[in-house]
Design an enzyme around this catalytic site. Structure first.
Site, PDB file in Angstrom:
ATOM      1  N   GLY A  14       4.504  -6.617   5.788  1.00 13.03           N
ATOM      2  CA  GLY A  14       4.327  -7.419   7.055  1.00 13.03           C
ATOM      3  C   GLY A  14       2.611  -7.464   7.170  1.00 13.03           C
ATOM      4  N   ALA A  33       9.522  -0.358   5.286  1.00 13.62           N
ATOM      5  CA  ALA A  33       9.572   0.799   4.039  1.00 13.62           C
ATOM      6  C   ALA A  33       8.460   1.698   4.049  1.00 13.62           C
ATOM      7  CB  ALA A  33       9.796   0.038   2.750  1.00 13.62           C
ATOM      8  N   GLY A  34       7.479   1.417   4.959  1.00 17.83           N
ATOM      9  CA  GLY A  34       6.421   1.982   4.673  1.00 17.83           C
ATOM     10  C   GLY A  34       5.392   1.685   3.828  1.00 17.83           C
ATOM     11  N   LYS A  69       0.870  -1.425   0.280  1.00 16.13           N
ATOM     12  CA  LYS A  69       0.057   0.072  -0.104  1.00 16.13           C
ATOM     13  C   LYS A  69       0.861   1.200  -0.011  1.00 16.13           C
ATOM     14  CE  LYS A  69       0.789   1.422   4.689  1.00 16.13           C
ATOM     15  NZ  LYS A  69       1.808   2.463   4.817  1.00 16.13           N
ATOM     16  N   ASP A  83      -2.363  -1.769  10.304  1.00 12.99           N
ATOM     17  CA  ASP A  83      -2.482  -1.727   8.768  1.00 12.99           C
ATOM     18  C   ASP A  83      -3.229  -2.842   8.301  1.00 12.99           C
ATOM     19  OD1 ASP A  83      -1.369   0.645   8.495  1.00 12.99           O
ATOM     20  OD2 ASP A  83       0.384   0.010   8.030  1.00 12.99           O
ATOM     21  N   SER A 134       0.371  -6.598   5.160  1.00 10.28           N
ATOM     22  CA  SER A 134      -0.344  -7.297   4.234  1.00 10.28           C
ATOM     23  C   SER A 134      -0.173  -8.935   4.088  1.00 10.28           C
ATOM     24  CB  SER A 134       0.192  -6.832   2.946  1.00 10.28           C
ATOM     25  OG  SER A 134      -0.266  -7.434   1.660  1.00 10.28           O
TER      26      SER A 134
HETATM   27  O1  C5P Z   1       0.008  -1.147  14.587  1.00 12.39           O
HETATM   28  P1  C5P Z   1       1.255  -1.268  14.126  1.00 12.39           P
HETATM   29  O2  C5P Z   1       2.005  -2.656  15.038  1.00 12.39           O
HETATM   30  O3  C5P Z   1       1.628  -1.407  12.790  1.00 12.39           O
HETATM   31  O4  C5P Z   1       2.149  -0.298  14.822  1.00 12.39           O
HETATM   32  C1  C5P Z   1       3.441  -0.123  15.073  1.00 12.39           C
HETATM   33  C2  C5P Z   1       3.463   1.131  16.114  1.00 12.39           C
HETATM   34  O5  C5P Z   1       3.624   2.103  15.462  1.00 12.39           O
HETATM   35  C3  C5P Z   1       2.729   0.973  17.165  1.00 12.39           C
HETATM   36  O6  C5P Z   1       3.574   0.044  18.453  1.00 12.39           O
HETATM   37  C4  C5P Z   1       3.122   2.421  17.740  1.00 12.39           C
HETATM   38  O7  C5P Z   1       4.169   2.676  18.338  1.00 12.39           O
HETATM   39  C5  C5P Z   1       2.932   3.136  16.404  1.00 12.39           C
HETATM   40  N1  C5P Z   1       1.694   3.605  15.757  1.00 12.39           N
HETATM   41  C6  C5P Z   1       0.840   4.707  16.576  1.00 12.39           C
HETATM   42  N2  C5P Z   1       0.074   4.976  15.858  1.00 12.39           N
HETATM   43  C7  C5P Z   1      -0.750   4.327  14.966  1.00 12.39           C
HETATM   44  C8  C5P Z   1      -0.189   3.226  14.330  1.00 12.39           C
HETATM   45  C9  C5P Z   1       1.083   2.752  14.909  1.00 12.39           C
HETATM   46  O8  C5P Z   1       1.680   5.321  17.235  1.00 12.39           O
HETATM   47  N3  C5P Z   1      -1.943   4.896  14.453  1.00 12.39           N
END
Ligand code: C5P
Length: 285
Positions: free
Chosen positions: A103, A98-99, A11, A137, A105
């Site tokens: 992972g 990489a944004g 994405k 995500d 997906s």
């Molecule tokens: O949800 P995910 O595991 O992808 O998020 C990784 C980290 O990114 C979270 O532990 C948090 O530190 C940060 N994050 C956040 N706010 C979001 C999504 C991610 O602070 N909306």
């Protein structure tokens, strides 16, 4: 039996506004997701022994319990009391950390694949509920849509009726970004208070590439550049060639621009490949 192949897309975030920090440590967002045709291939085969195993052609991808594919398979196996396991062969093409949510997906693809392979009959809402336990995500990839607005921590998905397919140039600098570190470095006083996502959505519906490019936006950019100021050089270089507007995707370091045609993206790709290893021409899918 022949392994089942599932394709796992990446994405881009064309817009990412951070609204505030939540008591649970996450941040509330307003983001525009686009699914693009850069895929990992995942091959699933049931294993009678009950083991969960992963093999991967990429040296930086963990093949054990640290991988979201493993975590999802393990959760499903224990929650539904299943005796068999799974082997997943992962052909990695989406750059890691990489944004681009490779992972996440893969996690969504694993949920969809195991639901089918193990004939669990789980409804989409339940798959989303499980996905949300493992990342913000994942939900986007469980909705069968090319474009969506993400709210909450990114997991509240509203599919968007944008018919346009857009070509992009995508440059992935060889720097891994830690999403938690990017959020930690965020200065909420510097985040944007304007809500321009609706203008962007409207421009995308009209396939107005120039206007859409002007409204690309990412509140995490300042943190990304604080962590690695050299990325600004890549951004400026891409912008000088692309000249409409470029943005980081998610927590970076991937940078992308919108192009008016596939040929324009290919020409930019040829020019950028002289300097960068990971340059892609991608399109909405
Ligand atoms: O949800 P995910 O595991 O992808 O998020 C990784 C980290 O990114 C979270 O532990 C948090 O530190 C940060 N994050 C956040 N706010 C979001 C999504 C991610 O602070 N909306």
């Amino acid at each position: 039996m022949k392994p089942l192949l599932f394709k796992s897309p990446a994405k881009l975030n064309l817009f990412l506004r951070v609204i505030n920090k939540r008591p649970d440590g996450y941040h509330n967002l307003q983001t525009l997701f686009e699914r693009i045709n850069l895929f990992d291939d995942l091959y699933f085969s049931t294993v009678k022994s009950g083991d969960i195993t992963i093999s991967c052609d990429h040296p930086h991808v963990p093949c054990g319990p640290g991988n979201l594919i493993y975590k999802i398979a393990d959760y499903i196996k224990s929650t539904y009391g299943l005796k068999y396991g799974v082997h997943v062969k992962l052909n990695k093409r989406i750059p890691v950390a990489a944004g681009l949510a490779g992972g996440s997906s893969n996690a969504a693809t694993t949920l969809i694949a195991l639901n089918k392979l193990w004939k669990l009959g789980l409804k989409k809402a339940r798959l989303i509920e499980i996905g949300n336990m493992f990342g913000s995500d994942i939900a986007f990839f469980l909705h069968d849509c090319s474009w969506a607005l993400g709210e909450g921590r990114g997991e509240i998905i509203s599919p968007l009726d944008i018919k346009s397919k857009i070509d992009h140039i995508l440059v992935v600098p060889k720097k891994k970004m830690s999403t938690p570190k990017v959020y930690q470095a965020l200065n909420l006083k510097l985040t944007n208070k304007k809500d321009n996502v609706n203008i962007l959505i409207h421009s995308l519906k009209e396939k107005d590439i120039v206007k859409s490019s002007q409204f690309l936006f990412n509140d995490l950019e300042h943190s990304i550049l604080t962590i690695d100021p050299k990325l600004d050089v890549v951004k400026k270089r891409l912008k000088s060639l692309e000249n409409k507007g470029v943005s980081f995707s998610g927590s970076g370091p991937s940078l992308f621009g919108l192009t008016k045609s596939n040929q324009e993206a290919k020409d930019l790709c040829d020019a950028l490949k002289k300097r960068y290893e990971q340059v892609y021409v991608v399109r909405t899918c």
